[in-house]
Design an enzyme around this catalytic site. Structure first.
Site, PDB file in Angstrom:
ATOM      1  N   VAL A 496       0.831  -1.198   0.000  1.00  0.00           N
ATOM      2  CA  VAL A 496       0.000   0.000   0.000  1.00  0.00           C
ATOM      3  C   VAL A 496       0.867   1.250   0.000  1.00  0.00           C
ATOM      4  O   VAL A 496       1.975   1.268   0.552  1.00  0.00           O
ATOM      5  CB  VAL A 496      -0.947   0.032   1.227  1.00  0.00           C
ATOM      6  N   ASP A 497       0.367   2.258  -0.647  1.00  0.00           N
ATOM      7  CA  ASP A 497       0.949   3.591  -0.549  1.00  0.00           C
ATOM      8  C   ASP A 497       0.416   4.215   0.734  1.00  0.00           C
ATOM      9  O   ASP A 497      -0.529   3.706   1.335  1.00  0.00           O
ATOM     10  CB  ASP A 497       0.535   4.404  -1.778  1.00  0.00           C
TER      11      ASP A 497
END
Length: 809
Positions: A496-497
């Site tokens: 995930v960012d």
């Protein structure tokens, strides 16, 4: 993601005053705006298309398409349809909800089991014989499906005649004194009279499909039904009309048997299965139909000093529309006058209304709450965000999962194997069976033909995919195709960012520290002059905080993963992270000393942006992006599913460490550039990991494309969405958990269906062939076989429909 999306969709149709300017789509015969990019030249003439599907069909066989169109136009007197084609193509027409209307007969229809089969108008599949269904959802078709109505009518007539026929034929076996005053000959003629309309009127569509399957040698379920019922009927017909030609080996109790009731009941039960199947298949499109029905039917177009109410089909780009409080926004657009608060929960799942003022973008289908405003239409028909989402769902429902290949291989050899089994059963009983040998042989052969159901096998995968994709759409989880659904089930690592994925994506400037003679307001304005050229959430937070007017910047240059540079009022300006500024600061400034000051902010989860003016450090801006309230619970669910969560962020080490510790993330990497994100995904895949990447920015697009499954947050950019296999419309990390749950439950449902179909046939065919006879002295009746065959398909569909109510949280 508890609030379901509401996805209205309409496509433009010709206005009365410009219809003459329309071209004709040669595939479906609809009127098309010649400005469409969908066109092809053929034999010196340009042909225009209303949808990509029509263009693809034309390119595959242009001569055949043109010949077919000429024949259709000649039959209609050369006139083209006056209604919009959008109901038959992904856009959909006006969602009128008043009077029931039939489906568009010129829509493109396809087979739910064989997607390569397409034709204009309804019909049946030349491969499997199933009823074709519209390829795209038709919002204007509010009435019941004509095929369903026809099959239902035939079933009820069949039932009305088959029930008394069954009582007459089988009553004496259970002690009922029926027809005792009739002779054997009269008894036979009565059964013939009752059975004939059932077989040749009620069952006519089934017989036609069966005959067609032999003519084309695409043997299918209807091949077996046609052979089985006609064998029973024709034998009985000969018994009644020419009883002397029947061999004695068929006789039971001194007379040849009749199987009229078997033929009639088989037809009636198959029709019941068709009715239930058509009804169930219709329900699989409910997810899209519910969304389509919520579109506004009209818009208020501003015309001079007054407003005119127009159909949504008449709205064009550039039109000015007035939206009053409590009304739904008709199309995508830009607010040009007034202000309001708009409920976007149907799109984002967020309950809080969003303030809108002049210049803000607004989305069709969202709900205007407090104020009145005028908007300019910028996206209409199939160009709207919601139209594209609906088309994505429709395309995904039609896609084929790799697991379907197994069923395809089996189905290819299944019907010929069943016919051979039926012949073998007949020969076995005729040679080795007890008296009457041929009567037993006929019953066994017909039962084997009838009980086998390749339909259940073929429906096992596509039905689950259609229902599962629709269920995901209602929760804001849009799956690009069935292959992504299958791969998502195998994912073990979620990358995930941080910004916009774990955090709200709307950061705010919290602290400004200046150096030298520079003032806070001046540093902010100069930084904002550069940041106004960037769409990054951090850049926009600086612009929002700065005071107007903001000067213009020249010589603008973006350094990916580091920051931006340019010239503002004659000053050379750099705005970015420590990587960007460390090599440009004057010798008098110690980057290490500056970084030590920044660490304090970063430990609190803030991001620090440096501002360098003419080679000197002028300011340090601390920006905080709060973590979404839903993120902790979403991460907990991902961990409960056994998934490893990795955070990749361009932020500094201290910021990343603070966020990772707060959320309990398994692994994090800070200061990561887009190239490094891509490299990390590749390394994970090389190590045998199945990776899903969730992000929302342009810089995430390469990593999204590289991951086994790219998951785009719908609040992000279109580039990210185009690179992804799964889109979360609400931009909520809970959607990642929902996607994982959806894939697992859908694939489990598919396996259940395939198992049921295989086991049903593995048990049913031997039973029909006489497996029970040596033990219990029982031979399976063809009527029981027909009931089992029909229920097998219905059971598979019913199991798939359970996905409509699964919990994805």
């Amino acid at each position: 993601m508890k609030n379901p999306m509401q996805l209205p969709i309409t496509d433009p149709v010709p206005r009365p005053d410009d219809s003459a300017a329309k071209a004709i789509d040669p595939v479906c015969g609809m009127k098309v705006d010649p400005s469409t990019p969908l066109h092809r030249d053929y034999q010196g003439k340009t042909h225009f298309f209303c949808h990509q599907g029509c263009q693809d069909k034309f390119e595959s066989d242009p001569a055949g398409v043109l010949a077919n169109r000429a024949a259709k136009d000649a039959a209609k007197g050369g006139s083209a349809p006056e209604h919009s084609c959008c109901g038959g193509h992904g856009g959909g027409g006006s969602a009128a909800k008043s009077n029931a209307q039939p489906a568009n007969p010129d829509a493109i229809y396809t087979c739910p089991m064989h997607l390569e089969i397409e034709q204009v108008g309804p019909g049946d599949c030349p491969i499997c014989g199933m009823d074709l269904e519209p390829k795209f959802v038709d919002a204007s078709a509010t009435g019941e499906d004509e095929q369903y109505i026809d099959m239902r009518r035939r079933f009820w007539v069949g039932a009305a005649l088959s029930i008394p026929l069954l009582v007459i034929a089988m009553g004496p076996m259970v002690g009922l004194r029926i027809g005792s005053g009739l002779s054997i000959t009269s008894f036979g003629w009565l059964q013939l009279a009752l059975a004939t309309p059932v077989v040749f009127w009620c069952g006519w569509p089934l017989l036609v499909r069966g005959v067609k399957s032999f003519r084309t040698m695409n043997l299918n379920m209807f091949s077996l039904i046609a052979v089985g019922t006609m064998a029973a009927y024709l034998f009985s017909f000969v018994v009644v009309v020419l009883p002397d030609v029947i061999p004695r080996a068929f006789y039971e109790n001194g007379v040849p048997p009749l199987y009229f009731e078997a033929a009639a009941v088989i037809i009636t039960l198959v029709l019941l299965g068709q009715v239930l199947e058509l009804r169930a298949r219709h329900q699989t499109g409910g997810a899209i139909r519910e969304l389509l029905q919520l579109t506004p039917e009209t818009a208020h177009r501003v015309s001079g000093d007054s407003d005119e109410e127009v159909s949504l089909d008449e709205v064009r780009k550039g039109d000015h529309l007035r939206v009053r409080p409590g009304e739904k926004i008709p199309v995508d657009g830009r607010l040009i006058s007034g202000s309001s608060r708009v409920d976007e929960s149907m799109l984002t799942g967020e309950p809080m209304p969003v303030p809108k003022s002049e210049g803000n973008e607004i989305t069709g289908g969202t709900l205007n709450q407090t104020g009145a405003f005028v908007m300019e239409a910028t996206g209409v028909g199939g160009e709207t965000v919601l139209s594209r989402i609906v088309q994505m769902v429709a395309d995904a429902q039609r896609s084929r999962a790799p697991i379907q290949k197994l069923a395809d291989v089996v189905a290819r050899y299944f019907v010929p194997a069943v016919i051979l089994s039926s012949i073998a059963a007949f020969v076995g009983w005729a040679v080795f069976g007890p008296e009457p040998q041929l009567a037993h042989a006929l019953v066994a052969a017909v039962a084997v033909l009838i009980i086998a159901c390749p339909c259940a096998l073929g429906l096992a995968t596509p039905m689950s995919v259609m229902v599962g994709v629709g269920r995901g759409a209602k929760e804001g989880v849009l799956v690009k195709n069935a292959e992504m659904l299958e791969i998502m089930e195998k994912v073990d690592t979620v990358v995930v960012d941080k910004t916009g994925t774990l955090t709200q994506g709307r950061p705010e400037v919290t602290t400004i520290e200046t150096f030298g003679q520079w003032k806070q307001a001046d540093v902010l304005v100069i930084a904002a002059a550069l940041e106004s050229h960037s769409e990054h959430p951090f850049a926009q937070s600086v612009v929002r905080r700065a005071e107007e007017p903001i000067p213009s910047a020249t010589d603008f240059d973006s350094i990916t993963g580091q920051g931006i540079r340019g010239t503002v009022d004659g000053h050379d300006v750099l705005v970015g992270n420590s990587k960007l500024i460390s090599s440009t600061l004057a010798a008098s400034t110690s980057i290490d000393e500056v970084n030590q000051k920044a660490i304090g902010y970063q430990r609190d989860g803030a991001t620090v942006v440096y501002v360098v003016i003419d080679g000197e450090l002028a300011g340090m801006i601390s920006i905080t992006d709060p973590i979404k309230e839903s993120t902790p619970s979403a991460l907990k669910t991902l961990h409960e599913l056994g998934l490893r969560v990795v955070m990749l962020t361009g932020d500094a080490e201290a910021t990343a460490k603070s966020v990772a510790a707060e959320l309990g993330i398994d692994e994090y990497h800070a200061g990561v550039s887009p190239e490094e994100k891509l490299s990390f995904i590749r390394k994970q895949k090389e190590q045998g990991k199945v990776v899903a990447m969730a992000g929302d920015g342009i810089n995430d697009a390469p990593a999204l494309a590289e991951a086994n499954v790219g998951i785009a947050m719908g609040t992000g950019t279109g580039v990210a969405i185009e690179s992804a296999g799964v889109t979360l419309v609400g931009g909520d990390l809970r959607g990642v958990a929902a996607a994982a749950n959806l894939s697992r439950k859908t694939m489990r449902n598919i396996r259940q269906n395939l198992f049921f179909a295989f086991v049903y046939n593995a048990i049913g065919i031997p039973l029909a062939a006489g497996l029970l006879y040596p033990v219990f002295g029982l031979l399976l009746s063809p009527m029981v076989a027909a009931a089992a065959m029909s229920l097998s398909s219905v059971s598979v569909i019913g199991n798939a429909l359970r996905l409509r109510t699964i919990d994805l949280t």
